[in-house]
Design an enzyme around this catalytic site. Structure first.
Site, PDB file in Angstrom:
ATOM      1  N   GLU A 178       0.805  -1.223   0.000  1.00  0.00           N
ATOM      2  CA  GLU A 178       0.000   0.000   0.000  1.00  0.00           C
ATOM      3  C   GLU A 178       0.837   1.273   0.000  1.00  0.00           C
ATOM      4  O   GLU A 178       0.793   2.067   0.966  1.00  0.00           O
ATOM      5  CB  GLU A 178      -0.966  -0.013   1.196  1.00  0.00           C
ATOM      6  N   GLU A 384      -5.050  -8.580   0.945  1.00  0.00           N
ATOM      7  CA  GLU A 384      -5.666  -8.202   2.227  1.00  0.00           C
ATOM      8  C   GLU A 384      -7.155  -7.997   2.028  1.00  0.00           C
ATOM      9  O   GLU A 384      -7.577  -7.372   1.052  1.00  0.00           O
ATOM     10  CB  GLU A 384      -5.100  -6.877   2.785  1.00  0.00           C
TER      11      GLU A 384
HETATM   12  C1  FCB Z   1      -4.333  -1.936   5.556  1.00  0.00           C
HETATM   13  C2  FCB Z   1      -2.926  -2.211   6.063  1.00  0.00           C
HETATM   14  C3  FCB Z   1      -2.870  -3.243   7.157  1.00  0.00           C
HETATM   15  C4  FCB Z   1      -4.015  -3.087   8.120  1.00  0.00           C
HETATM   16  C5  FCB Z   1      -5.330  -3.034   7.385  1.00  0.00           C
HETATM   17  C6  FCB Z   1      -6.526  -2.955   8.284  1.00  0.00           C
HETATM   18  O1  FCB Z   1      -4.389  -0.673   4.979  1.00  0.00           O
HETATM   19  O2  FCB Z   1      -2.105  -2.645   5.005  1.00  0.00           O
HETATM   20  O3  FCB Z   1      -1.609  -3.161   7.770  1.00  0.00           O
HETATM   21  O4  FCB Z   1      -3.818  -1.954   8.883  1.00  0.00           O
HETATM   22  O5  FCB Z   1      -5.331  -1.928   6.529  1.00  0.00           O
END
Ligand code: FCB
Length: 483
Positions: A178, A384
């Site tokens: 990210e 994620e």
């Molecule tokens: C993302 C991050 C991760 C965590 C999630 C909830 O943006 O990559 O580390 O904080 O959100």
């Protein structure tokens, strides 16, 4: 003509099935889980500094102990194996491996990741290593941080060191996690480390993160076996206009430029989008982008990691709309959206998680199918996806979290639909394996499949983990109620 007897179609009630070899994983990141911040030669990262700065992190929480994964990784790998996971996405802590951001790697730091990956491999779990999940060595920030070109060069050197040391055990690599958050929350809104609020620094940081990615891919290709899989993980924004008006659609275009295409453009197409340069021309002439940089950034990748939680609703700013501050990771006074001061942000409809993020899996479907249309040959991995809820341990010792199981189920169903509609999705990583340090929210938000009682570090798989384990073992997506 005789009419054949009607029989139920054999697949009518069959649950969606994912292909064999699909990676069923969970993700964590170094600073959020490891702890041991002063052990074995590790020095401070920007997050250690930020946590010590009053008022930055909920109740002054820090990652000093976190969930003690540094010492408990064997237990954690056993947990993963017990849940039938076939992959684990973790990040390598730069200040553990190359503490100042310069010079040779520290063997004790590398040894931790050797032990972790050996443990994973012997449990049949594929390690997926991210090289940068936000923990820049403080020394590099003190020298200017991501707004400076030298940081990209430092990152490539570090990537090469780690690749050389661990390439015999790790086949799947991600350069950055990210970079939008690193650039725009770190240097724009300041709600993340290092906490600067300078829109030009944020744009410079975005470019040098892009460049760092490109240089790191080249460095890794030079030291890794030919079949190594290289990628980056982006938190792409699934954008919706508040109304179909031309002005609201232009707000979508603007946020798409500075939220998504600022990375997708150079990484996948070799150029920054013209409209982004125009939208930000009053801030910078982008002369920090040197001839050849975009080509350097545009390296072939083996897959793209997509992180998705919730959609984003925007409008042309108007009286009464929220200012352009919203980003989901905590409010600041400065904007994380350079060049988009006119854009208003609105709550997306739907049920909400403990982060106040709306639950809407259609955003994930749209992102995956949109990427597949534009880049049909690029495999995708959802690196994620998950949700925070106020989980509690019940009197019988279980943690019952039906909302999380429902969230995961709905998003996996969206992925399955996207796959049927042409997206080549190779794996899924739930965020997160364990409850952990949730950045500016400290330990107040629980995202884990596994509950952690922080004072005792006791791990308890939640009911969602048991449901997910069954999906991972069978490849079949059955609703939680049946699971
Ligand atoms: C993302 C991050 C991760 C965590 C999630 C909830 O943006 O990559 O580390 O904080 O959100």
């Amino acid at each position: 003509m005789p009419v054949p007897p009607t029989r139920p179609h054999p697949t009518a009630t069959a649950p969606p099935r994912f292909p064999a070899g699909f990676l069923w994983g969970a993700a964590t990141s170094a600073y959020q889980v490891e702890g041991a911040t002063a052990e074995d030669g590790r020095t401070a990262s920007i997050w250690d500094t930020f946590c010590r700065t009053p008022g930055k992190v909920f109740q002054g929480h820090t990652g000093e102990v976190a969930v003690d994964h540094y010492h408990r990784f064997r237990e954690d790998v056993r947990l993963m194996a017990g849940l039938g996971l076939t992959a684990y996405r973790f990040s390598v802590s730069w200040p553990r491996v190359q503490p100042t951001g310069h010079g040779p790697a520290v063997q004790q730091g590398l040894d931790f990741y050797r032990r972790l990956t050996d443990e994973l491999l012997s449990a049949g779990i594929t390690p997926v290593a991210t090289l940068y999940h936000w923990d820049l060595p403080q020394e590099l920030e003190s020298a200017g941080g991501w707004p400076e070109r030298a940081t990209a060069e430092r990152f490539a050197e570090y990537a090469g060191l780690v690749g050389e040391a661990l390439g015999d055990r790790i086949g799947h690599w991600t350069t950055l996690n990210e970079p939008w958050c690193s650039a725009f929350l770190g240097y724009g809104s300041g709600v993340h480390a290092p906490g600067r609020t300078d829109p030009v620094a944020a744009l410079r940081a975005a470019h040098h993160l892009n460049l760092g990615h490109g240089l790191a891919v080249t460095a890794l290709r030079g030291v890794l076996p030919a079949d190594a899989q290289l990628s980056v993980s982006l938190n792409l924004h699934a954008l919706r206009p508040l109304t179909p008006s031309a002005d609201d659609r232009d707000a979508v275009r603007r946020i798409d430029a500075v939220g998504n295409r600022v990375f997708l453009g150079p990484m996948l197409e070799g150029a920054y989008p013209e409209d982004l340069l125009a939208d930000t021309a009053h801030l910078t002439d982008w002369s920090f982008v040197r001839a050849g940089d975009e080509k350097e950034i545009h390296q072939p990748m083996d897959w793209l990691g997509v992180n998705y939680y919730t959609p984003t609703v925007v409008s042309a700013a108007d009286e009464g709309t929220a200012p352009a501050r919203a980003d989901g990771h905590g409010g600041g006074t400065a904007s994380p959206w350079p060049g988009a001061d006119q854009v208003g942000f609105h709550p997306a409809p739907g049920e909400r998680t403990a982060m106040d993020w709306a639950v809407d899996p259609s955003g994930l479907y749209e992102l995956l199918t949109g990427l597949a249309r534009r880049h049909p040959d690029l495999p995708l991995v959802v690196t994620e996806n998950g949700a925070a809820y106020q989980d509690e341990v019940g009197e019988d010792g279980t943690v019952h979290d039906p909302e999380r199981a429902a969230y995961l189920h709905a998003h996996l169903a969206a992925i399955h639909r996207a796959t049927a509609d042409g997206a080549d999705v190779r794996g899924y990583f739930a965020w997160s394996l364990l409850d952990n340090f949730e950045w500016a929210y400290g330990y107040a938000k629980r995202f884990g499949l596994v509950h952690v009682d922080y004072p005792t570090q006791t791990r308890t798989p939640k009911t969602s983990a048991h449901w997910y384990a069954r999906v991972a073992r069978t490849g079949e997506l059955r609703p939680p109620a049946e699971g």
